[in-house]
Design a protein around this motif. Structure first.
Motif, mmCIF file in Angstrom:
data_model
loop_
_atom_site.group_PDB
_atom_site.id
_atom_site.type_symbol
_atom_site.label_atom_id
_atom_site.label_comp_id
_atom_site.label_asym_id
_atom_site.label_seq_id
_atom_site.Cartn_x
_atom_site.Cartn_y
_atom_site.Cartn_z
ATOM 1 N N GLN A 217 57.611 38.002 -59.195
ATOM 2 C CA GLN A 217 58.750 38.119 -60.104
ATOM 3 C C GLN A 217 58.325 38.579 -61.500
ATOM 4 O O GLN A 217 58.992 39.399 -62.127
ATOM 5 N N ILE A 218 57.211 38.028 -61.973
ATOM 6 C CA ILE A 218 56.692 38.457 -63.279
ATOM 7 C C ILE A 218 56.268 39.919 -63.221
ATOM 8 O O ILE A 218 56.536 40.712 -64.133
ATOM 9 N N TYR A 219 55.607 40.286 -62.122
ATOM 10 C CA TYR A 219 55.142 41.661 -61.916
ATOM 11 C C TYR A 219 56.313 42.639 -61.988
ATOM 12 O O TYR A 219 56.232 43.705 -62.615
ATOM 13 N N GLU A 220 57.432 42.276 -61.330
ATOM 14 C CA GLU A 220 58.595 43.158 -61.307
ATOM 15 C C GLU A 220 59.345 43.150 -62.635
ATOM 16 O O GLU A 220 59.798 44.195 -63.100
ATOM 17 N N LEU A 221 59.495 41.976 -63.221
ATOM 18 C CA LEU A 221 60.280 41.854 -64.448
ATOM 19 C C LEU A 221 59.698 42.693 -65.571
ATOM 20 O O LEU A 221 60.425 43.275 -66.380
ATOM 21 N N TYR A 222 58.366 42.778 -65.596
ATOM 22 C CA TYR A 222 57.691 43.545 -66.649
ATOM 23 C C TYR A 222 57.154 44.874 -66.132
ATOM 24 O O TYR A 222 56.218 45.430 -66.719
ATOM 25 N N ASP A 223 57.741 45.356 -65.044
ATOM 26 C CA ASP A 223 57.370 46.660 -64.488
ATOM 27 C C ASP A 223 55.868 46.802 -64.268
ATOM 28 O O ASP A 223 55.268 47.839 -64.557
ATOM 29 N N GLY A 224 55.253 45.740 -63.758
ATOM 30 C CA GLY A 224 53.832 45.781 -63.445
ATOM 31 C C GLY A 224 52.916 45.539 -64.612
ATOM 32 O O GLY A 224 51.690 45.607 -64.452
ATOM 33 N N ASN A 225 53.468 45.224 -65.787
ATOM 34 C CA ASN A 225 52.647 44.986 -66.984
ATOM 35 C C ASN A 225 53.038 43.681 -67.664
ATOM 36 O O ASN A 225 53.593 43.685 -68.774
ATOM 37 N N PRO A 226 52.773 42.540 -67.019
ATOM 38 C CA PRO A 226 53.115 41.259 -67.643
ATOM 39 C C PRO A 226 52.363 41.075 -68.948
ATOM 40 O O PRO A 226 51.184 41.425 -69.048
ATOM 41 N N PRO A 227 53.021 40.537 -69.988
ATOM 42 C CA PRO A 227 52.414 40.479 -71.311
ATOM 43 C C PRO A 227 51.317 39.440 -71.486
ATOM 44 O O PRO A 227 50.477 39.571 -72.363
ATOM 45 N N ILE A 228 51.294 38.417 -70.627
ATOM 46 C CA ILE A 228 50.349 37.321 -70.867
ATOM 47 C C ILE A 228 49.357 37.166 -69.731
ATOM 48 O O ILE A 228 48.163 37.384 -69.892
ATOM 49 N N LYS A 229 49.883 36.819 -68.549
ATOM 50 C CA LYS A 229 49.020 36.504 -67.422
ATOM 51 C C LYS A 229 48.876 37.699 -66.506
ATOM 52 O O LYS A 229 49.788 38.477 -66.317
ATOM 53 N N GLU A 230 47.692 37.806 -65.898
ATOM 54 C CA GLU A 230 47.460 38.776 -64.842
ATOM 55 C C GLU A 230 47.559 38.051 -63.513
ATOM 56 O O GLU A 230 47.480 36.832 -63.432
ATOM 57 N N GLU A 231 47.744 38.832 -62.429
ATOM 58 C CA GLU A 231 47.805 38.217 -61.118
ATOM 59 C C GLU A 231 46.469 37.545 -60.804
ATOM 60 O O GLU A 231 45.401 38.086 -61.096
#
Length: 243
Positions: A217-231
């Protein structure tokens, strides 16, 4: 309506199941006492006896080019939904790409069977109403495990209803909408077959699915560029993209 009635019935049946220890309560998952038995039902019954056998048979009898064409077709059908959600999220660039993809693939690509647009640099951008609600500031809500549907959240369940039933009905009949939904579901399950080892090797498959769902969900919400955490390293990008 039938789907939600079935879900409600399952909730009533499973409400008396054993309680989860307090030290394992996840604030994102207040209904874990219900979700875990539903996960077991999905995996041990629905997936084991229906979904996986169908997906395995589908992979065995369907040539890769045909599978690719099916994916292209269903993606093209969803392009207007992607465009609308991109616009609602304030992403005019993504909205324009989705519109251009739909026009190109519906014509030159023969109703979307061939993804000509990608060869022109117009790559698919997946936007849904759940993401739109997230961009608008709506929280995830409770994590839910639905029979046959799998993991979701209150927010994304609302988004799925809009994306899969409300918007497509503008252009598609109910049988056509159901056909597209089934094709997507079978292909999605088939695409997970190579990744089953990750799930089988996990210490707690339920927690694994939940954690990777929220990562997705984080991956999609930020278009693959989450601002804080990486997968997390254990979750490879191919598995995230296949969910």
């Amino acid at each position: 309506m039938l789907k939600h009635s079935f879900t409600f019935l399952c909730l009533l049946i499973l409400a008396g199941c054993a309680q989860v220890p307090e030290n394992k309560v996840d604030e994102r998952d207040p209904l874990q006492n219900i979700n875990r038995p539903l996960y077991d039902f999905n995996m041990d019954v629905l997936d084991a006896y229906i979904l996986r056998p169908v997906a395995v048979g589908y992979v065995e009898v369907t040539p890769v080019p045909v599978r690719n064409s099916i994916v292209n077709f269903t993606d093209n059908i969803s392009a207007p939904v992607d465009m609308i959600n991109a616009g609602l999220q304030g992403k005019p660039g993504n909205a324009s790409v989705s519109l251009a993809r739909f026009l190109v693939n519906s014509t030159v690509g023969i109703f979307g069977i061939f993804d000509v647009a990608s060869s022109l640099g117009l790559n698919h951008v997946d936007e849904d109403f759940g993401q739109t609600l997230g961009v608008w500031g709506v929280g995830d809500g409770a994590y839910l495990m639905l029979p046959a549907m799998g993991p979701t959240t209150a927010r994304n369940l609302t988004g799925d209803v809009v994306d899969n039933f409300v918007l497509p009905e503008v252009a598609l009949t109910t049988p056509q909408t159901i056909l597209v939904f089934v094709l997507k579901a079978v292909e999605a399950r088939a695409s997970l077959i190579p990744q089953e080892g990750l799930l089988n090797d996990s210490l707690d498959p339920y927690l694994f699915v939940k954690d990777i769902y929220f990562q997705r969900q984080i991956y999609e919400l930020y278009d693959g560029n989450p601002p804080i955490k990486e997968e997390p390293e254990d979750f490879d990008e191919d598995f995230l993209e296949s969910l």
